[in-house]
Scaffold this motif. Sequence first.
Motif, PDB file in Angstrom:
ATOM      1  N   UNK A  70      51.481  11.534  16.948  1.00 58.75           N
ATOM      2  CA  UNK A  70      51.832  10.621  15.885  1.00 58.75           C
ATOM      3  C   UNK A  70      53.289  10.076  15.753  1.00 58.75           C
ATOM      4  N   UNK A  71      53.844  10.089  16.815  1.00 60.69           N
ATOM      5  CA  UNK A  71      55.425   9.844  17.073  1.00 60.69           C
ATOM      6  C   UNK A  71      55.875   8.426  17.209  1.00 60.69           C
ATOM      7  N   UNK A  72      54.974   7.297  17.477  1.00 62.44           N
ATOM      8  CA  UNK A  72      55.585   6.105  17.821  1.00 62.44           C
ATOM      9  C   UNK A  72      56.450   5.285  16.873  1.00 62.44           C
ATOM     10  N   UNK A  89      57.995  -5.082  16.721  1.00 61.07           N
ATOM     11  CA  UNK A  89      56.657  -4.260  16.416  1.00 61.07           C
ATOM     12  C   UNK A  89      56.665  -3.124  15.499  1.00 61.07           C
ATOM     13  N   UNK A  90      57.986  -2.419  15.537  1.00 61.90           N
ATOM     14  CA  UNK A  90      58.173  -1.416  14.694  1.00 61.90           C
ATOM     15  C   UNK A  90      57.522  -0.015  15.254  1.00 61.90           C
ATOM     16  N   UNK A 105      61.404   1.327  23.685  1.00 61.33           N
ATOM     17  CA  UNK A 105      60.837   0.129  24.119  1.00 61.33           C
ATOM     18  C   UNK A 105      59.270   0.154  23.624  1.00 61.33           C
ATOM     19  N   UNK A 106      58.461  -0.808  23.697  1.00 63.12           N
ATOM     20  CA  UNK A 106      57.102  -0.983  23.638  1.00 63.12           C
ATOM     21  C   UNK A 106      56.210  -1.366  24.890  1.00 63.12           C
ATOM     22  N   UNK A 107      55.668  -0.488  25.973  1.00 66.85           N
ATOM     23  CA  UNK A 107      54.981  -1.107  26.837  1.00 66.85           C
ATOM     24  C   UNK A 107      53.585  -1.483  26.786  1.00 66.85           C
ATOM     25  N   UNK A 108      53.110  -1.196  25.306  1.00 66.87           N
ATOM     26  CA  UNK A 108      51.608  -1.368  25.268  1.00 66.87           C
ATOM     27  C   UNK A 108      51.163  -2.824  25.233  1.00 66.87           C
ATOM     28  N   UNK A 136      46.801  -3.192  18.314  1.00 69.17           N
ATOM     29  CA  UNK A 136      46.913  -4.736  17.791  1.00 69.17           C
ATOM     30  C   UNK A 136      48.088  -5.337  17.469  1.00 69.17           C
ATOM     31  N   UNK A 137      49.005  -4.435  16.897  1.00 72.08           N
ATOM     32  CA  UNK A 137      50.378  -4.892  16.567  1.00 72.08           C
ATOM     33  C   UNK A 137      51.140  -5.177  17.803  1.00 72.08           C
ATOM     34  N   UNK A 138      51.209  -4.245  18.863  1.00 77.52           N
ATOM     35  CA  UNK A 138      51.882  -4.497  20.076  1.00 77.52           C
ATOM     36  C   UNK A 138      51.475  -5.606  20.843  1.00 77.52           C
TER      37      UNK A 138
END
Length: 284
Positions: A70-72, A89-90, A105-108, A136-138
Amino acid sequence: STIRSFKQELVGVFGFPVAENPTQAMIEPAFAAMGLDWRYLTVEVRPEDLGAAVRGARAMNWRGFNCTIPHKVAVIEHLDRLSPAAEKIGAVNCVINQGGEWVGDNTDGKGFLQSVHEVRPIPGLRAVVLGAGGAARAIGVELALAGAKHMTIVNRDRGRGQVLTKLISEKTGVPTDFSDWEERYQVPLGTDLVVNATSIGLYPDVEARVPIDLTTLRPGMIVSDVIPNPPRTWLIREAETRGCQVLDGLGMLVNQGVIGIRLWSGHEPDSNVMRKALESLFLP
Ligand code: NDP
């Protein structure tokens, strides 16, 4: 004789629960094939310990880490800065130690973009995203940032769907509509790309079916699924028989791993090694 080093470079994933996260099984074979003496550790970190864990990674000079449920979102306050996409993306799923500066960063979404990019240019696409959760957000934000012309968000929970719709249109300027998910969703004519970004079909509930009108999936459309396990979901199989170009969730998972390794090490891994490692886990 050469002097050996017994010191490995460390990366890994922090999550809770985390034991079933397969990322290590994909990343460590990639390191081995690259000749890098690196380790990717699967680390159980309770929510109340996240700050201490990040300080620990800093103290031990880890090269970075992934974070999962639950850390994102919670990890953000422990970092020095965010990439522009992670900011929009948050949420952060990949942290990079850039010479002592810890960057989220967000790699998804980027892994997903890479999968699409391999079959069609993204600028000008009309995309439908099923779901409004983290994936879906990413995906939604990255598609819009990469030049998608129009987005439609479809979600069971209307409030959540509307929040994502507003976020994409406000943060990217790309026209984005929300559609209620009533019975079987009918994909509008002119849609280029349909993404299942819900958890429907994920192991062990492999018989679950995305409520979609299959007759509205047309030849040439790109149909993709985020579900990595099993890779050949019901949606992927049905879309394929209808002449759609299909992209499975394994590709997205591999691609986000490729991007992570590149960001941490500056070197290019062999995505085939990574895909084969996951296939040996997920395909009977
Ligand atoms: P979230 O819990 O944040 O979101 C789940 C989404 O699925 C919500 O939109 C939810 O709708 C929807 N949903 C779940 N069950 C149903 C149902 N029965 N009917 C309709 N909608 C449903 O999860 P994430 O976004 O984090 O993850 C989603 C999936 O993406 C997971 O299966 C995960 O494995 C996969 N994933 C794959 C990645 C890859 O690299 N391949 C990377 C990241 C995630 P509602 O809002 O109405 O509850």
